[in-house]
Enzyme design. Structure first.
Site, PDB file in Angstrom:
ATOM      1  N   ASP A   1       0.837  -1.201   0.000  1.00 45.96           N
ATOM      2  CA  ASP A   1       0.000   0.000   0.000  1.00 45.96           C
ATOM      3  C   ASP A   1       0.878   1.259   0.000  1.00 45.96           C
ATOM      4  OD1 ASP A   1      -2.761   1.342   0.808  1.00 45.96           O
ATOM      5  OD2 ASP A   1      -1.261   2.093   2.215  1.00 45.96           O
TER       6      ASP A   1
ATOM      7  N   LYS B   1       1.609   4.442  -2.924  1.00 48.51           N
ATOM      8  CA  LYS B   1       1.566   5.876  -2.615  1.00 48.51           C
ATOM      9  C   LYS B   1       2.906   6.537  -2.917  1.00 48.51           C
ATOM     10  CE  LYS B   1      -1.969   5.010   0.832  1.00 48.51           C
ATOM     11  NZ  LYS B   1      -2.202   4.604   2.233  1.00 48.51           N
TER      12      LYS B   1
ATOM     13  N   GLY C   1     -10.173   6.177   6.534  1.00 45.06           N
ATOM     14  CA  GLY C   1     -11.477   6.341   7.173  1.00 45.06           C
ATOM     15  C   GLY C   1     -12.456   6.956   6.191  1.00 45.06           C
TER      16      GLY C   1
HETATM   17  N1  NAP Z   1     -11.358   3.039   3.298  1.00 43.02           N
HETATM   18  C1  NAP Z   1     -10.436   3.972   3.420  1.00 43.02           C
HETATM   19  O1  NAP Z   1     -10.138   4.436   4.527  1.00 43.02           O
HETATM   20  C2  NAP Z   1      -9.729   4.497   2.201  1.00 43.02           C
HETATM   21  C3  NAP Z   1      -8.769   5.506   2.350  1.00 43.02           C
HETATM   22  C4  NAP Z   1      -8.130   6.027   1.217  1.00 43.02           C
HETATM   23  C5  NAP Z   1      -8.448   5.517  -0.028  1.00 43.02           C
HETATM   24  N2  NAP Z   1      -9.359   4.518  -0.129  1.00 43.02           N
HETATM   25  C6  NAP Z   1      -9.655   3.999  -1.462  1.00 43.02           C
HETATM   26  O2  NAP Z   1     -11.014   4.213  -1.754  1.00 43.02           O
HETATM   27  C7  NAP Z   1     -11.500   3.164  -2.582  1.00 43.02           C
HETATM   28  C8  NAP Z   1     -12.736   2.531  -1.952  1.00 43.02           C
HETATM   29  O3  NAP Z   1     -12.392   2.012  -0.693  1.00 43.02           O
HETATM   30  P1  NAP Z   1     -13.507   1.559   0.362  1.00 43.02           P
HETATM   31  O4  NAP Z   1     -12.800   1.330   1.636  1.00 43.02           O
HETATM   32  O5  NAP Z   1     -14.653   2.503   0.322  1.00 43.02           O
HETATM   33  O6  NAP Z   1     -13.941   0.147  -0.252  1.00 43.02           O
HETATM   34  P2  NAP Z   1     -15.239  -0.733   0.128  1.00 43.02           P
HETATM   35  O7  NAP Z   1     -15.791  -0.330   1.448  1.00 43.02           O
HETATM   36  O8  NAP Z   1     -14.852  -2.148  -0.080  1.00 43.02           O
HETATM   37  O9  NAP Z   1     -16.305  -0.316  -0.970  1.00 43.02           O
HETATM   38  C9  NAP Z   1     -16.205  -0.731  -2.314  1.00 43.02           C
HETATM   39  C10 NAP Z   1     -17.509  -0.403  -3.019  1.00 43.02           C
HETATM   40  O10 NAP Z   1     -17.375  -0.757  -4.391  1.00 43.02           O
HETATM   41  C11 NAP Z   1     -18.505  -1.562  -4.766  1.00 43.02           C
HETATM   42  N3  NAP Z   1     -18.068  -2.474  -5.809  1.00 43.02           N
HETATM   43  C12 NAP Z   1     -17.186  -3.480  -5.731  1.00 43.02           C
HETATM   44  N4  NAP Z   1     -17.054  -4.081  -6.927  1.00 43.02           N
HETATM   45  C13 NAP Z   1     -17.882  -3.432  -7.771  1.00 43.02           C
HETATM   46  C14 NAP Z   1     -18.205  -3.580  -9.141  1.00 43.02           C
HETATM   47  N5  NAP Z   1     -17.636  -4.521  -9.885  1.00 43.02           N
HETATM   48  N6  NAP Z   1     -19.127  -2.732  -9.692  1.00 43.02           N
HETATM   49  C15 NAP Z   1     -19.710  -1.775  -8.940  1.00 43.02           C
HETATM   50  N7  NAP Z   1     -19.426  -1.585  -7.624  1.00 43.02           N
HETATM   51  C16 NAP Z   1     -18.532  -2.414  -7.058  1.00 43.02           C
HETATM   52  C17 NAP Z   1     -18.942  -2.272  -3.507  1.00 43.02           C
HETATM   53  O11 NAP Z   1     -20.283  -2.633  -3.636  1.00 43.02           O
HETATM   54  P3  NAP Z   1     -21.121  -3.306  -2.422  1.00 43.02           P
HETATM   55  O12 NAP Z   1     -21.351  -2.187  -1.430  1.00 43.02           O
HETATM   56  O13 NAP Z   1     -22.353  -3.774  -3.047  1.00 43.02           O
HETATM   57  O14 NAP Z   1     -20.230  -4.382  -1.873  1.00 43.02           O
HETATM   58  C18 NAP Z   1     -18.711  -1.164  -2.463  1.00 43.02           C
HETATM   59  O15 NAP Z   1     -19.827  -0.317  -2.407  1.00 43.02           O
HETATM   60  C19 NAP Z   1     -10.307   2.215  -2.795  1.00 43.02           C
HETATM   61  O16 NAP Z   1      -9.631   2.546  -3.965  1.00 43.02           O
HETATM   62  C20 NAP Z   1      -9.431   2.505  -1.596  1.00 43.02           C
HETATM   63  O17 NAP Z   1      -8.066   2.229  -1.816  1.00 43.02           O
HETATM   64  C21 NAP Z   1     -10.011   3.999   0.945  1.00 43.02           C
END
Ligand code: NAP
Length: 429
Positions: free
Chosen positions: A202, A206, A305
């Protein structure tokens, strides 16, 4: 103010996406005033349509993300699905169909940033990704815009909250790695499979993004040297303390002293307690930037977050919407410097090496000779004896990684050296 809304398609409605949707709704009036037009959530693509999603109109939810980005009336696509596919194809399709894109996807940007930037440029659209590095912390825009007139020489960052939480626990409680990881997992700071965090994948993504922007040079994920932190022990922390240091997993992007090349790496390192990064506790992130004119800058805050990351996404959304209204685009990729990325062997730093040796006369001289033969100058040596065995801790002056590797290989061949207990780089001095 324009009354016709700008239409936003949200791809993904998980940890980050649900917060993006919530803030778009609760701050709708402020966002409209700041942009100069209302923003309307026009569709939400997810994997599981039946899941109840608070505050989201079920009529907007679809599993057909491709159809959503192809609609043609979407102004901005916000991609918060994550991973390489289908995110890459969806972003490219969105740009082809006239939308600008905001993404939080570090993995994709680190792997395919150049191609995605090229697609954005070809179609005259924006591609923004402030949230991809260090969550809420403004970093991409300061590097790309605020420091555009300066020359950045070094970016030194704690860009992974999970690993910082674990290392901080080890430092403050004397816990071993596994114990600290278990606590991080129990508290929700580490995922069930923590590999991406603890092995530095990860942070490496970055580092590639940061190095590319800081040095106006394409830096691919493969160019980033990566070492994880699973081998760090409580004994390493005791050694660090004796040196007035702590241990952090650092992403380090550097311009060589002659300015002709750059390096990018992720590994654990000792840093002096007096360095601002040493006081970054818990799951917080911080990035220390050194530049010619500005000097030293530090960016600090929550690196992950839902709400913090959504803050960065929303900032990009406002910027991209403003650009669309004024018929312009923001700065795209800047890779004009095209500096070569040097291998790890060329990196020059200090080292802390802990050796298990036989406790007999002449060992210290033998070890010192090996360092001298490889051109690695010793700063301090500390020896501790116990039952015919001894430990020897050597701290070096600055030397190349290649010289240090050669030194360690030769040390391992000495009869009197029973083992190399640890090698750690010393940074931030
Ligand atoms: N979480 C953090 O703190 C954080 C911080 C910085 C950056 N990010 C980045 O932000 C992004 C999202 O992270 P997250 O933590 O929000 O992930 P997450 O909670 O796993 O959410 C992923 C979302 O994408 C949907 N999804 C998955 N496959 C899909 C597909 N084929 N078609 C349409 N929708 C699909 C899922 O649907 P369902 O809801 O139906 O499962 C879910 O709503 C990533 O790139 C991550 O690296 C996250």
């Amino acid at each position: 103010m324009r009354t016709r809304p700008l239409k936003v398609a949200l791809l993904g409605c998980g940890v980050v996406g649900s917060e993006v949707a919530r803030i778009m709704t609760t701050h709708a009036d402020d966002l409209a005033a700041r942009i100069g037009a209302p923003v309307e959530l026009a569709g939400v693509a997810v994997r599981r349509p039946a899941k109840v999603r608070a505050g989201i109109d079920p009529a907007l939810v679809t599993t057909d993300a491709t159809a959503l980005v192809k609609r043609g009336d979407i102004d901005v696509v916000v991609e918060v699905i994550g991973g390489i596919e289908p995110a890459r194809t969806l972003i490219t399709t969105a740009l082809e169909h006239g939308a600008s894109v905001v993404s939080a996807n570090k993995a994709l940007l680190a792997q395919d940033g150049a191609a995605l930037h090229a697609a954005a440029e070809e179609h005259g659209k924006d591609l923004y990704y402030e949230a991809a590095v260090a969550g809420a912390i403004p970093l991409i825009r300061p590097l790309r815009e605020s420091l555009a007139g300066d020359k950045v020489n070094r970016v030194l960052g704690i860009v992974n909250g999970t690993t910082n939480f674990i290392l901080d626990k080890m430092d403050s409680t004397g816990a071993g790695y596994q114990e600290a990881l278990d606590e991080a997992t129990a508290l929700g700071y580490a995922e069930a499979d923590p590999t991406a965090d603890v092995e530095g994948f990860d942070a490496a993504a970055k580092a590639a993004i940061l190095a590319g922007i800081a040095f106006h040079t394409r830096v691919r994920l493969d160019d980033v040297h990566r070492e994880g932190m699973t081998e760090i022990t409580a004994a390493d922390f005791r050694s660090a303390k004796r040196m007035g240091c702590t241990i952090k997993l650092l992403a380090i992007c550097e311009r060589a002293a002659d300015g002709a090349s750059v390096t990018a790496r992720v590994h654990p390192a000792m840093i002096p307690l007096s360095h601002p990064l040493a006081s970054v506790r818990g799951a917080y992130n911080a990035v220390f930037v050194e530049s010619d004119a500005a000097g030293q800058l530090m960016f600090y805050g929550p690196g992950a977050g839902g709400a913090p990351t959504a803050s960065a996404v929303l900032g990009d959304l406002v910027a991209v919407c403003r650009n669309r209204l004024s018929g312009t685009t923001g700065p795209g990729e800047s890779a004009y410097a095209a500096l070569p990325v040097s291998p790890m062997g060329d990196v020059v730093t200090r080292y802390h090496i802990s050796l298990d040796v036989a406790d007999k006369p002449g060992v210290l001289a033998q070890v010192a000779t090996v360092f001298a033969e490889h051109g690695v100058s010793i700063d301090t040596v500390r020896q501790q004896g116990k039952d015919g065995e001894a430990s020897l801790v050597v701290v070096t002056h600055r030397a190349s990684d290649a010289s240090l590797t050669g030194t360690v290989e030769a040390l391992r061949k000495l009869d009197t050296v029973r083992g190399v207990a640890s090698i750690m780089r010393v940074e931030g001095e």
